[in-house]
Scaffold this motif. Structure first.
Motif, PDB file in Angstrom:
ATOM      1  N   TYR A 269       0.706  -1.484   0.043  1.00 51.41           N
ATOM      2  CA  TYR A 269       0.171  -0.175  -0.075  1.00 51.41           C
ATOM      3  C   TYR A 269       0.837   1.497   0.226  1.00 51.41           C
TER       4      TYR A 269
ATOM      5  N   ARG B  94     -10.503  -3.576  -6.081  1.00 49.10           N
ATOM      6  CA  ARG B  94     -11.970  -3.081  -6.071  1.00 49.10           C
ATOM      7  C   ARG B  94     -12.621  -3.009  -7.470  1.00 49.10           C
TER       8      ARG B  94
ATOM      9  N   LEU C 115      -7.083   7.532   8.934  1.00 51.97           N
ATOM     10  CA  LEU C 115      -6.113   7.066   9.796  1.00 51.97           C
ATOM     11  C   LEU C 115      -5.653   6.012   9.055  1.00 51.97           C
ATOM     12  N   ASP C 116      -4.361   5.815   8.778  1.00 50.85           N
ATOM     13  CA  ASP C 116      -3.821   4.727   7.983  1.00 50.85           C
ATOM     14  C   ASP C 116      -2.094   4.711   8.282  1.00 50.85           C
ATOM     15  N   LEU C 117      -1.577   3.318   8.303  1.00 50.36           N
ATOM     16  CA  LEU C 117      -0.256   2.824   8.526  1.00 50.36           C
ATOM     17  C   LEU C 117       0.546   3.491   7.457  1.00 50.36           C
ATOM     18  N   SER C 118       0.213   3.762   6.093  1.00 57.14           N
ATOM     19  CA  SER C 118       0.861   4.080   5.021  1.00 57.14           C
ATOM     20  C   SER C 118       0.584   5.625   4.733  1.00 57.14           C
TER      21      SER C 118
ATOM     22  N   MET D  77      -1.163   6.170   1.476  1.00 56.69           N
ATOM     23  CA  MET D  77      -2.614   6.143   1.362  1.00 56.69           C
ATOM     24  C   MET D  77      -3.281   7.348   2.286  1.00 56.69           C
TER      25      MET D  77
ATOM     26  N   ALA E  66      -0.888   6.639  11.523  1.00 59.77           N
ATOM     27  CA  ALA E  66      -0.856   5.998  12.699  1.00 59.77           C
ATOM     28  C   ALA E  66      -1.300   4.474  12.758  1.00 59.77           C
ATOM     29  N   ASP E  67      -1.082   3.458  13.541  1.00 58.89           N
ATOM     30  CA  ASP E  67      -1.260   2.201  13.983  1.00 58.89           C
ATOM     31  C   ASP E  67      -2.479   1.928  14.519  1.00 58.89           C
ATOM     32  N   ALA E  68      -3.266   0.957  13.903  1.00 54.59           N
ATOM     33  CA  ALA E  68      -4.679   0.426  14.686  1.00 54.59           C
ATOM     34  C   ALA E  68      -4.561   0.075  16.008  1.00 54.59           C
TER      35      ALA E  68
ATOM     36  N   VAL F 210     -12.585  -1.035   7.854  1.00 53.00           N
ATOM     37  CA  VAL F 210     -13.276  -1.824   6.779  1.00 53.00           C
ATOM     38  C   VAL F 210     -12.076  -2.407   5.911  1.00 53.00           C
ATOM     39  N   HIS F 211     -12.220  -3.870   5.655  1.00 52.06           N
ATOM     40  CA  HIS F 211     -11.111  -4.427   5.104  1.00 52.06           C
ATOM     41  C   HIS F 211      -9.780  -4.308   5.519  1.00 52.06           C
TER      42      HIS F 211
ATOM     43  N   TYR G 184      -7.405  -7.941   9.277  1.00 48.47           N
ATOM     44  CA  TYR G 184      -6.670  -8.941   8.936  1.00 48.47           C
ATOM     45  C   TYR G 184      -5.310  -8.474   8.649  1.00 48.47           C
ATOM     46  N   HIS G 185      -5.012  -7.195   8.526  1.00 40.52           N
ATOM     47  CA  HIS G 185      -3.586  -6.915   8.316  1.00 40.52           C
ATOM     48  C   HIS G 185      -2.842  -6.438   9.624  1.00 40.52           C
ATOM     49  N   VAL G 186      -3.511  -6.463  10.760  1.00 38.52           N
ATOM     50  CA  VAL G 186      -3.010  -5.983  11.913  1.00 38.52           C
ATOM     51  C   VAL G 186      -2.373  -7.107  12.771  1.00 38.52           C
TER      52      VAL G 186
HETATM   53  C1  LIG Z   1      -7.374  -3.203   2.093  1.00 38.12           C
HETATM   54  S1  LIG Z   1      -7.386  -1.546   2.347  1.00 38.12           S
HETATM   55  C2  LIG Z   1      -8.508  -0.918   3.016  1.00 38.12           C
HETATM   56  C3  LIG Z   1      -8.745   0.637   2.814  1.00 38.12           C
HETATM   57  C4  LIG Z   1     -10.076   1.221   3.261  1.00 38.12           C
HETATM   58  N1  LIG Z   1     -10.514   0.887   4.470  1.00 38.12           N
HETATM   59  C5  LIG Z   1     -11.328   0.674   2.070  1.00 38.12           C
HETATM   60  O1  LIG Z   1     -11.960  -0.188   2.328  1.00 38.12           O
HETATM   61  O2  LIG Z   1     -11.007   1.180   1.102  1.00 38.12           O
HETATM   62  C6  LIG Z   1      -6.051  -1.729   4.092  1.00 38.12           C
HETATM   63  C7  LIG Z   1      -5.629  -0.533   4.463  1.00 38.12           C
HETATM   64  O3  LIG Z   1      -4.930  -0.733   5.932  1.00 38.12           O
HETATM   65  C8  LIG Z   1      -3.949  -0.105   6.161  1.00 38.12           C
HETATM   66  N2  LIG Z   1      -3.347  -0.568   7.482  1.00 38.12           N
HETATM   67  C9  LIG Z   1      -2.543  -1.779   7.310  1.00 38.12           C
HETATM   68  N3  LIG Z   1      -2.439  -2.179   8.768  1.00 38.12           N
HETATM   69  C10 LIG Z   1      -2.655  -1.136   9.602  1.00 38.12           C
HETATM   70  C11 LIG Z   1      -2.525  -0.952  10.847  1.00 38.12           C
HETATM   71  N4  LIG Z   1      -1.763  -1.638  11.649  1.00 38.12           N
HETATM   72  N5  LIG Z   1      -2.912   0.211  11.249  1.00 38.12           N
HETATM   73  C12 LIG Z   1      -3.527   1.136  10.413  1.00 38.12           C
HETATM   74  N6  LIG Z   1      -3.731   0.862   9.169  1.00 38.12           N
HETATM   75  C13 LIG Z   1      -3.401  -0.319   8.459  1.00 38.12           C
HETATM   76  C14 LIG Z   1      -3.262  -0.469   4.813  1.00 38.12           C
HETATM   77  O4  LIG Z   1      -2.123   0.507   4.729  1.00 38.12           O
HETATM   78  C15 LIG Z   1      -4.467  -0.158   3.705  1.00 38.12           C
HETATM   79  O5  LIG Z   1      -4.632   1.304   3.509  1.00 38.12           O
END
Ligand SMILES: C[S@@+](CC[C@H](N)C(=O)[O-])C[C@H]1O[C@@H](n2cnc3c(N)ncnc32)[C@H](O)[C@@H]1O
Length: 264
Positions: A16, A26, A80-83, A86, A97-99, A115-116, A119-121
Motif C-alpha cells: 500500500y 476493487r 487514519l492509515d499506517l501508510s 494512502m 498511525a497504527d490501529a 473496513v477490510h 486482517y492486516h493488523v
Molecule cells: C485493504 S485496504 C482497505 C482500505 C479502506 N478501508 C477501504 O476499504 O477502501 C487496508 C488498509 O489498511 C492499512 N493498514 C494496514 N495495517 C494497518 C495498521 N496496523 N494500522 C492502520 N492501518 C493499517 C493499509 O495501509 C491499507 O491502506
C-alpha cells in the motif's frame, strides 16, 4: 516467521505505498451479483451514530472517509492509515498511525470504521480493544471483512499454480469476519452481523489476472516465484474464460456493527 499479510514495512512500502493495488482489486467487483454498494451500506450504519467525530481506521485511499464527509458535512471525519502514501489520498484531516495504538483519547469518538483492514493488523485483538477504548459509551463501530469461503475459487486456483511452479503457498490471512465477530464480542456488549453473499462473474480474464497481480507483496513469494505462478494462473484463467465465457468466484462479505463498549 512474520506473515507478509501483517508485516508493517512491506504493507507500507510494497502493498500500500499508494492506492493502485487496492483500486485494482476493487475494480473487479463491478462484476459482482447482486451488486453491492458497500460504501452506502457502511455510511447508512454510521448515520445512526450519535453526533460527533468519526474515525476511519485503515482508511486506505479514503473511499469511505470521503463518502462520510459528503453525507455528514456537520461531522469531522478523520482518516487514519499506517501508510503515508494512502493517508495522503484521504484529504484532511488524516493521520498516519497504527490501529494497535490509536493516537486518540479515551471515549471521544462517536463512530469508528475498520473496513477490510483488521486482517492486516498483527494483533487484531489489540486493535479491537483500541476501537472500544476510543468510542463514546453510545458510539458505534462498523467492521467489514470477508468471511471464510470468499474467493475460494481464486484462492484454490492460485494455490494450485503456486504448487505447480514449485512454490510454497500461504493462506492470505487466517482472520475472517467470523473471527472478528468473536473478538468484537469480547469488547462490546452488542454485536450484530449482516452478510452479503454473492458471486463475481467476470466476462474477461484481464481483471482477474490484474487482481491477482496486485497481491504480489502479500504473497510471501520471491518475485521470480510469483512471476512463475502468475504465468500459470494467467494461462488457466484465460483458458477458463475461453471455454465458458466467464471466470466466476464466490463472495462472502459482511458487516459487524458493535455498540456499548465494555470498559475494563
Ligand atoms: C485493504 S485496504 C482497505 C482500505 C479502506 N478501508 C477501504 O476499504 O477502501 C487496508 C488498509 O489498511 C492499512 N493498514 C494496514 N495495517 C494497518 C495498521 N496496523 N494500522 C492502520 N492501518 C493499517 C493499509 O495501509 C491499507 O491502506
Amino acid at each position: 516467521m512474520t506473515s507478509p499479510f501483517t508485516a508493517r514495512r512491506p504493507l507500507r512500502e510494497r502493498a500500500y505505498p499508494d492506492p493502485s493495488n487496492l483500486e485494482t482489486r476493487r475494480a473487479v467487483y463491478r462484476f459482482r451479483r447482486p451488486p453491492l454498494d458497500l460504501v452506502g451500506e457502511v455510511a447508512a450504519r454510521l448515520a445512526t451514530a450519535p453526533p460527533g467525530t468519526l474515525l476511519d481506521v485503515g482508511s486506505g485511499s479514503g473511499v469511505h472517509t470521503r463518502a462520510l464527509r459528503d453525507r455528514h458535512p456537520d461531522r469531522t471525519v478523520i482518516g487514519l492509515d499506517l501508510s503515508h502514501g494512502m493517508a495522503g489520498h484521504t484529504g484532511p484531516p488524516a493521520v498516519v498511525a497504527d490501529a494497535e495504538a490509536l493516537p486518540v483519547a479515551d471515549g471521544v469518538v462517536a463512530g469508528c470504521l475498520a473496513v477490510h483492514m483488521l486482517y492486516h493488523v498483527p494483533r487484531p485483538r489489540l486493535a479491537v480493544a483500541e476501537l472500544a477504548r476510543v468510542l463514546t459509551d453510545d458510539g458505534l463501530v462498523v467492521i467489514v471483512a470477508q468471511d471464510g469461503g470468499d474467493r475460494a475459487e481464486v484462492e484454490g486456483l492460485w494455490r494450485d499454480c503456486v504448487h505447480a511452479t514449485g512454490g510454497e503457498w500461504r493462506r492470505e490471512s487466517p482472520l475472517d469476519l467470523s473471527g472478528m465477530a468473536v473478538l468484537a464480542a469480547d469488547h462490546f456488549e452488542s454485536v450484530t452481523r449482516h452478510d452479503f453473499p454473492g458471486e463475481t462473474v467476470v466476462p474477461d480474464w484481464r481483471p482477474v489476472v490484474a487482481y491477482q497481480e496486485s497481491t504480489r507483496a502479500l504473497s510471501g513469494l520471491s518475485d521470480a516465484g510469483f512471476d512463475a505462478a502468475m504465468a500459470e494462473f494467467t494461462a488457466r484463467v484465460r483458458s477458463e474464460v475461453a471455454r465458458t465465457g466467464v471466470f466466476r468466484f464466490t463472495n462472502r462479505v459482511g458487516i459487524l456493527t458493535a455498540r456499548r463498549p465494555l470498559r475494563s
